[in-house]
Design an enzyme around this catalytic site. Structure first.
Site, PDB file in Angstrom:
ATOM      1  N   ASP A  37     -21.141  33.088 -90.616  1.00 19.63           N
ATOM      2  CA  ASP A  37     -21.223  34.431 -91.178  1.00 19.63           C
ATOM      3  C   ASP A  37     -21.046  34.355 -92.683  1.00 19.63           C
ATOM      4  OD1 ASP A  37     -20.790  37.409 -91.606  1.00 19.63           O
ATOM      5  OD2 ASP A  37     -20.749  37.347 -89.416  1.00 19.63           O
ATOM      6  N   ASP A  68     -24.658  31.527 -95.857  1.00 19.28           N
ATOM      7  CA  ASP A  68     -25.818  32.409 -95.763  1.00 19.28           C
ATOM      8  C   ASP A  68     -26.962  31.681 -95.077  1.00 19.28           C
ATOM      9  OD1 ASP A  68     -28.128  33.991 -96.360  1.00 19.28           O
ATOM     10  OD2 ASP A  68     -27.042  34.890 -98.037  1.00 19.28           O
ATOM     11  N   SER A 133     -35.340  47.593 -80.397  1.00 14.70           N
ATOM     12  CA  SER A 133     -36.247  48.597 -79.843  1.00 14.70           C
ATOM     13  C   SER A 133     -37.139  49.207 -80.916  1.00 14.70           C
ATOM     14  CB  SER A 133     -35.454  49.710 -79.156  1.00 14.70           C
ATOM     15  OG  SER A 133     -34.600  50.366 -80.080  1.00 14.70           O
ATOM     16  N   TYR A 156     -37.444  47.349 -91.441  1.00 19.06           N
ATOM     17  CA  TYR A 156     -36.552  46.725 -90.460  1.00 19.06           C
ATOM     18  C   TYR A 156     -37.318  46.392 -89.179  1.00 19.06           C
ATOM     19  CZ  TYR A 156     -32.943  46.191 -86.920  1.00 19.06           C
ATOM     20  OH  TYR A 156     -32.172  45.718 -85.881  1.00 19.06           O
TER      21      TYR A 156
END
Length: 329
Positions: A37, A68, A133, A156
């Site tokens: 992370d 990263d 979704s 996105y």
């Protein structure tokens, strides 16, 4: 669900909402885990909470790498000796991607290419990754079926569709096993209620607990298939361990398979948190890039992975409220 096999797992985005819940489950089941992370959206407090929950002995099975994923060397280091990757790291939020598409592309698309290449180089067997979704875009059909998608409506959504395309190409070209999980509106403990891009359920938990009127974008009849975090953990673990070859190199909807409007959600939350309150939401304009309705067909995940979600929306809200009461006090 009890995990009987022993594997070495890599969780990217391990300090985030979903990543830390996967970490908790795997440590409780005596697995060995590496986590990565960069704390762009994750928190040290999530790791600290998991450590307190699992205890010092099980915590010793976890190795943390701060870095990263846009840095290939970090990805390569993290993949060393790994059996299964659970790639959760991403910059979520449709509005954030509209405000900063370059950063969303780097953290979502460049990062997964780096991770896939590092996984191939280190001979990782299985690569499970988070999709969304949002890839269904403007396709009108309900419920959403994996093979029917429309035009994506935000940067996105495009980045998440790119993740699926890259995974398919890496599976065909390099032979790595991949499984994509299209998440539908995940919620639950350790989902951050603060920040400009907080999701609706943690935002409303905080607002109602503090007797502030939450905002609803549009008329409140927008609907979503809300999915409690423990259902998502189940799907990831099943994807990581399945021995069904027909289930590999595919994407699956991960949801509960039920639809709730934002107006219904507000009423559910108010009944749980402040049943005697006269608080009412404030309605404002629809948000750019949002789809109107979302509902998942989860039959493919049921058949291919054995996915069997145990928690409907109200079950999850009743469990999550205890965490938010402690977090916000």
């Amino acid at each position: 669900m009890k995990l009987d096999v022993k594997k070495k797992w890599l969780i990217t985005g391990v300090a985030g909402f979903i990543g830390s819940n996967l970490l908790e489950y795997l440590l409780q089941n005596n697995q060995q885990i590496v986590g990565v992370d960069n704390f762009s959206t994750g928190f040290q407090r999530n790791l600290d909470e998991v450590k307190d929950l699992v205890g010092d002995t099980k915590w010793q099975n976890f190795t943390f790498v701060e870095g990263d994923l846009c840095n290939f060397d970090i990805c390569n280091k993290a993949c060393d000796g790994i059996d299964v990757v659970l790639h959760q790291a991403a910059l979520g939020s449709v509005p954030r991607s509209i405000a900063d598409p370059v950063r969303s592309h780097a953290n979502n698309t460049t990062a997964i290419v780096n991770m896939l290449k590092a996984a191939v180089d280190n001979k990782v067997k299985r690569f499970v990754y988070a999709s969304s979704s949002s890839v269904y875009g403007d396709h009108p059909d309900l419920p959403k079926q994996e093979d029917k998608i429309g035009n994506q409506l935000s940067p996105y959504a495009v980045t998440k569709y790119c993740c699926e395309l890259y995974a398919q190409v890496f599976a065909k070209t390099y032979g790595i096993e991949t499984i994509g999980l299209r998440y539908f509106n995940v919620f639950g403990r350790r989902q951050d209620p603060d920040g400009a891009y907080a999701a609706v359920i943690p935002l409303w938990f905080k607002a109602i607990m503090q007797n502030d009127a939450p905002f609803i974008n549009g008329d409140g009849e927008t609907s979503r298939d809300f999915c409690y975090i423990d259902n998502v953990v189940q799907a990831n673990i099943l994807a990581g361990i399945t021995e069904n070859n027909l289930a590999l190199n595919r994407v699956y909807n991960v949801a509960y398979g039920d639809r709730t409007t934002l107006n219904q959600l507000f009423n559910y939350l108010k009944s749980i948190i402040a049943p005697n309150s006269t608080l009412q939401p404030i309605y404002r304009d629809f948000r750019s890039g949002d789809v109107r309705h979302s509902l998942a067909d989860i039959s493919a995940a049921r058949g291919g992975l054995g996915y069997d979600p145990q928690y409907k929306l109200t079950d999850g809200l009743n469990l999550a409220v205890k965490w938010y009461q402690e977090f916000l006090k």
